[in-house]
Design a protein around this motif. Structure first.
Motif, PDB file in Angstrom:
ATOM      1  N   SER A 170      32.824  45.097 -72.977  1.00  0.00           N
ATOM      2  CA  SER A 170      31.472  45.129 -72.443  1.00  0.00           C
ATOM      3  C   SER A 170      30.456  44.983 -73.566  1.00  0.00           C
ATOM      4  O   SER A 170      30.566  45.619 -74.610  1.00  0.00           O
ATOM      5  CB  SER A 170      31.223  46.446 -71.703  1.00  0.00           C
ATOM      6  N   ASN A 217      35.455  49.867 -73.284  1.00  0.00           N
ATOM      7  CA  ASN A 217      36.069  48.901 -74.206  1.00  0.00           C
ATOM      8  C   ASN A 217      37.428  49.353 -74.733  1.00  0.00           C
ATOM      9  O   ASN A 217      38.268  48.527 -75.034  1.00  0.00           O
ATOM     10  CB  ASN A 217      35.132  48.636 -75.385  1.00  0.00           C
ATOM     11  N   ARG A 276      44.162  49.015 -67.740  1.00  0.00           N
ATOM     12  CA  ARG A 276      44.251  48.275 -68.998  1.00  0.00           C
ATOM     13  C   ARG A 276      45.668  47.723 -69.205  1.00  0.00           C
ATOM     14  O   ARG A 276      45.861  46.599 -69.626  1.00  0.00           O
ATOM     15  CB  ARG A 276      43.897  49.192 -70.172  1.00  0.00           C
ATOM     16  N   GLU A 315      38.321  46.512 -71.409  1.00  0.00           N
ATOM     17  CA  GLU A 315      37.412  45.395 -71.180  1.00  0.00           C
ATOM     18  C   GLU A 315      36.500  45.270 -72.389  1.00  0.00           C
ATOM     19  O   GLU A 315      36.449  46.161 -73.226  1.00  0.00           O
ATOM     20  CB  GLU A 315      36.587  45.622 -69.910  1.00  0.00           C
ATOM     21  N   ARG A 330      38.005  39.514 -65.360  1.00  0.00           N
ATOM     22  CA  ARG A 330      38.447  40.311 -66.484  1.00  0.00           C
ATOM     23  C   ARG A 330      38.212  39.555 -67.781  1.00  0.00           C
ATOM     24  O   ARG A 330      37.851  38.385 -67.779  1.00  0.00           O
ATOM     25  CB  ARG A 330      39.938  40.641 -66.366  1.00  0.00           C
ATOM     26  N   GLY A 331      38.438  40.245 -68.886  1.00  0.00           N
ATOM     27  CA  GLY A 331      38.482  39.600 -70.194  1.00  0.00           C
ATOM     28  C   GLY A 331      37.204  38.884 -70.578  1.00  0.00           C
ATOM     29  O   GLY A 331      36.107  39.406 -70.395  1.00  0.00           O
ATOM     30  N   LYS A 353      37.300  51.743 -61.685  1.00  0.00           N
ATOM     31  CA  LYS A 353      36.396  50.923 -62.494  1.00  0.00           C
ATOM     32  C   LYS A 353      34.938  51.346 -62.289  1.00  0.00           C
ATOM     33  O   LYS A 353      34.172  51.444 -63.247  1.00  0.00           O
ATOM     34  CB  LYS A 353      36.554  49.449 -62.121  1.00  0.00           C
ATOM     35  N   LEU A 376      34.331  38.584 -67.969  1.00  0.00           N
ATOM     36  CA  LEU A 376      33.580  39.820 -67.746  1.00  0.00           C
ATOM     37  C   LEU A 376      32.669  40.101 -68.941  1.00  0.00           C
ATOM     38  O   LEU A 376      31.533  40.564 -68.779  1.00  0.00           O
ATOM     39  CB  LEU A 376      34.533  40.988 -67.496  1.00  0.00           C
ATOM     40  N   SER A 428      33.438  43.291 -62.127  1.00  0.00           N
ATOM     41  CA  SER A 428      34.707  43.605 -62.798  1.00  0.00           C
ATOM     42  C   SER A 428      35.871  43.717 -61.822  1.00  0.00           C
ATOM     43  O   SER A 428      37.021  43.765 -62.224  1.00  0.00           O
ATOM     44  CB  SER A 428      34.582  44.915 -63.588  1.00  0.00           C
TER      45      SER A 428
END
Lengths: 256, 367
Positions: B71, B64, B198, B69, B128-129, B215, B132, B124
Motif C-alpha cells: 500500500s 504491507n 498473504r 500487500e 492484488r500485488g 481485509k 492494488l 483489494s
C-alpha cells in the motif's frame, strides 16, 4: 437421508465444457472415490462443491442447503473440509498456526472483542489452542507445533494438511489425490489411515485418486469421469469390468 | 561466557512483568522530560517525531507486512486524520477551554481515516500485488488533489496556525495504544486470517476465513492509526498543507517498515526509531556540533566542503543505505520475528509446550 447431492451440474471454462451433467448422491458415512484420466474434471468438481468455482448450471446441495452461489468460506463453515492436489499449506506460518487458522469460523468473538481483549476473546482463543494441540497430538505432530510448515518433510506436510482440514470440524471431507507421490507401502498405510479418520471423526469422505490400489481397496462406490462426463458409477467390482472404463484408461481395442 | 550471556538473555525475556513497568517508567519520563527540561526543545521534538513515526510504521506494517500487500496510501490516510482533527480543534471544539477535548479530535481523525481505509479495502477484494499498489497510489493522489481544491480548508496553501496541543505524554500514550491494539489484532483470529491471506488466499478462504472481512479490518485498523498519527503530527508541526502528505511521506514510512522488517511490531518500532534518528543526525548543524571537538585545521575544511552540503546529500545517503540494507539484510532488522514480550503468553506456550498430550498410538502412523 440426502447428504451431498449434485444435480445436472455443468461448468464451462470459456467455451470449454469442463464438467457436463454431473450428478452425485453421496450418503452420510459413505466413502466414495472419483477417478478418471488427467483433465477429466475431477478437481473441478471439488472446486464446484467448495465454491472456488460457481457452477454454470445445476445445483449442489449439502444437507438440504444450496451451495451454488455461496462463497468458499461460507461453504467451509457448513463443515465441508478439503485438501489439495498440490499441498497448499500456509508455508511460512507455524504448524500450530496452520491448524489454528482453520478455526476461524468456529471462533465466536467480534473484532472489537479481539482489539480490546475483552469478552469471549480469551476463552475462545484458549479453546482453539486446546483443540489444535489435540489434533496435532492425534497426528503425531505436536512436537513440531512451533516449526515452520515449509520445513516439514513431504509426508508430514500431507498429514498436516489433513489435520488442518479436520480443524474446521468437517462432516464431509474431500481428499484430492491423497496418495500422490507415495510408494505402495505408504499407500497401504494411507488406506488404513483414511479408514481410521473416517471412524474417529465420523466423516463422510469423497476422494479423488489415480492410484487404483487405494480406490479399489477402500472406496465403497466409485464414479468414473472422462472429458467432464460421468461414464460409470458403481461398486469397485462393477467398475473394474466396465467396458467404457477400460476404454478410457487403456484405449480402444486393437483395430481389426 | 557466551552461554551465560544467552542464559541471562533468556532470563530477561521471561520476565514479562517488566513490560508494564517499563511502560509506566516511560510515562513518567514523558511527563518529566518537558517539565524539568531534561533535554533541549529540539531533542524533545525529535522524540515526538520518533513516536509519531512508530505509530505510522507499525500501522503500515499491518497491510504491507502481515497482509503482504504493497500500500502506498498511508500518507493519504495520515492527511485525512490531520485535516479532520485540525479542523475540529480550530473550528468546532473549544479546546482552549477544555484541553480534554484534544484526544476526541485525534480519535475523530482516526475514525475518518478508517472510513477512507474501508473504501480502499474494496478494490483489494478483486485485485492484488502491483495493481492494488497502483490503486493505493491513485487514492493518495486523489486525497491530495481533493484537499488542494477545497478552498474552505486552505486549498494548496494548507492550514496555518494550528494549536500546539501534541505533547510528549500524548505521543507516548498513542504509541502505547497503537502497539497494544495492533498486537491484539495480530494475535487474534482476524490477524491470523490476514497472515493466511498473504500465504495463500484461496486456501485461506477454504479454511473458513472470511477473507473480505479480514481485509476490511486490516485496512480499517491500519488507516485508523495513520489518521491518529496525522492528527498528532498536525498539532505538533502547527501547519499542514497537501504537500506534506505526498508520495515522499509514504516512502519515508515504507523505508521504516522494510528497514525494521515485515510482519514484526518490534521491527517497525526499531525501524522508525533508527530511521528518524539517523535522518536527524545527518543534519549539517548536528554533524557540525558532533565534530566540533576536532582541531580547527581539520574541522574548517571538513565543515566547508562536506558537512555544509549534507543537507542535499542526506536524502541520497539514506535511500542508498536502504538499498544496501535490502541487498545484504533483506529481511530488515527483525523481519518475521517479534519481541517475545509482545507475543501473548498462551501463544508462546502453545508453540513450545512439550508433549503433555501423549501422542496416541492407535493411529496408523505411516502416512
Amino acid at each position: 437421508m440426502t447428504f451431498l447431492t449434485a444435480n445436472k451440474v455443468k461448468h464451462y471454462f470459456g467455451g470449454l465444457c469442463a464438467v457436463s451433467d454431473f450428478n452425485l448422491d453421496l450418503r452420510s458415512g459413505e466413502l466414495m472415490g472419483v477417478i478418471g484420466p488427467n483433465g477429466a474434471g475431477k478437481t473441478t468438481i471439488f472446486n464446484l462443491i467448495t465454491g472456488v468455482y460457481q457452477a454454470s448450471e445445476g445445483s449442489i446441495q449439502f444437507k438440504g442447503t444450496e451451495l451454488v452461489g455461496k462463497t468458499p468460506h461460507q461453504i467451509t463453515a457448513l463443515r465441508i473440509g478439503r485438501t489439495f492436489q498440490n499441498i497448499r499449506l500456509f508455508r511460512d506460518l507455524s504448524v500450530l498456526d496452520n491448524v489454528r487458522i482453520a478455526h476461524y469460523a468456529q471462533a465466536d468473538y467480534s473484532p472489537l472483542e479481539a482489539l480490546l481483549q475483552i469478552g469471549r476473546y480469551r476463552r475462545e482463543e484458549q479453546r482453539i489452542i486446546e483443540n489444535s494441540r489435540r489434533l496435532l497430538a492425534i497426528f503425531h505432530l505436536e512436537a513440531l507445533a512451533g516449526e515452520t510448515a515449509k520445513n516439514l518433510p513431504y509426508g508430514l506436510q500431507r498429514r498436516l494438511e489433513i489435520a488442518r482440514a479436520l480443524a474446521i470440524g468437517p462432516e464431509l471431507l474431500l481428499l484430492d489425490e491423497p496418495a500422490a507421490g507415495m510408494n505402495p507401502n505408504e499407500i497401504d498405510l494411507l488406506m488404513e489411515f483414511i479408514l481410521w479418520i473416517r471412524k474417529e471423526f465420523n466423516l463422510t469422505i469423497l476422494l479423488i485418486e489415480h492410484q487404483m490400489k487405494l480406490v479399489m481397496g477402500i472406496c465403497e462406490r466409485i464414479k468414473v469421469l472422462d472429458f467432464g462426463e460421468t461414464i460409470a458409477d458403481g461398486t469397485p467390482e462393477q467398475i473394474q469390468n466396465h467396458p467404457k472404463v477400460l476404454e478410457a484408461y487403456l484405449g480402444e481395442g486393437p483395430v481389426g | 561466557m557466551n552461554g551465560a550471556l544467552v542464559e541471562s538473555r533468556e532470563w530477561l525475556v521471561a520476565q514479562r512483568w517488566l513490560l508494564p513497568v517499563l511502560i509506566l517508567i516511560g510515562f513518567g519520563l514523558a511527563f518529566a522530560i518537558p517539565e524539568y527540561g531534561w533535554f533541549n526543545k529540539y531533542v524533545q521534538l525529535v522524540m515526538m517525531y520518533v513516536g509519531i513515526n512508530v505509530i505510522l510504521a507499525v500501522s503500515l506494517n499491518l497491510v504491507n507486512g502481515y497482509m503482504g500487500e504493497f500500500s502506498l496510501a498511508h500518507a493519504g490516510f495520515m492527511a485525512v486524520g490531520a485535516y479532520t482533527s485540525a479542523l475540529l480543534t480550530m473550528k468546532v471544539l473549544p479546546v482552549l477551554d477544555y484541553p480534554a477535548l484534544f484526544p476526541i479530535a485525534i480519535l475523530a481523525g482516526g475514525a475518518m481515516a478508517a472510513l477512507f481505509g474501508l473504501i480502499v479495502a474494496v478494490p483489494s477484494f478483486k485485485t492484488r500485488g502491483d495493481y492494488l499498489a497502483l490503486i493505493t497510489l491513485a487514492f493518495l493522489m486523489i486525497v491530495k488533489s481533493l484537499i488542494e481544491n477545497i478552498d474552505y480548508i486552505g486549498g494548496p496553501r494548507g492550514i496555518p496556525g494550528i494549536r500546539k496541543l501534541t505533547t510528549l505524554p500524548w505521543v507516548f500514550f498513542w504509541v502505547v495504544v497503537t502497539i497494544w491494539v495492533i498486537r491484539n489484532f495480530v494475535y487474534s483470529k482476524y490477524g491470523r486470517g490476514v497472515l493466511s491471506v498473504r500465504e495463500d488466499e484461496i486456501a485461506s478462504d477454504l479454511m473458513s476465513v472470511n477473507t473480505r472481512r479480514v481485509k476490511f479490518l486490516a485496512f480499517a485498523v491500519s488507516s485508523f492509526f495513520a489518521g491518529i498519527a496525522g492528527g498528532l503530527f498536525a498539532h505538533l508541526l502547527q501547519f499542514i498543507s497537501p504537500r506534506v502528505f505526498d508520495i515522499i511521506k509514504t516512502t519515508d514510512i515504507l523505508i521504516m517498515v522494510y528497514l525494521g522488517g515485515i510482519a514484526s511490531i518490534g521491527g517497525s518500532i526499531l525501524g522508525a526509531t533508527v530511521y528518524t534518528v539517523l535522518l536527524e543526525l545527518l543534519r549539517p548543524s548536528t554533524v557540525a556540533a558532533m565534530l566540533s571537538w576536532l582541531p580547527d585545521v581539520v574541522f574548517e575544511p571538513l565543515n566547508e566542503h562536506f558537512i555544509q552540503h549534507l543537507g542535499i546529500w542526506r536524502m541520497v545517503i539514506m535511500p542508498l543505505a536502504l538499498v544496501l540494507v535490502m541487498i545484504f539484510w533483506p529481511r530488515g532488522m527483525m523481519g518475521l520475528r517479534e519481541f517475545r514480550w509482545f507475543i501473548p503468553k498462551r501463544d508462546l506456550e502453545a508453540h513450545h509446550r512439550g508433549a503433555e498430550h501423549e501422542g496416541r498410538h492407535d493411529v496408523p502412523h505411516g502416512q
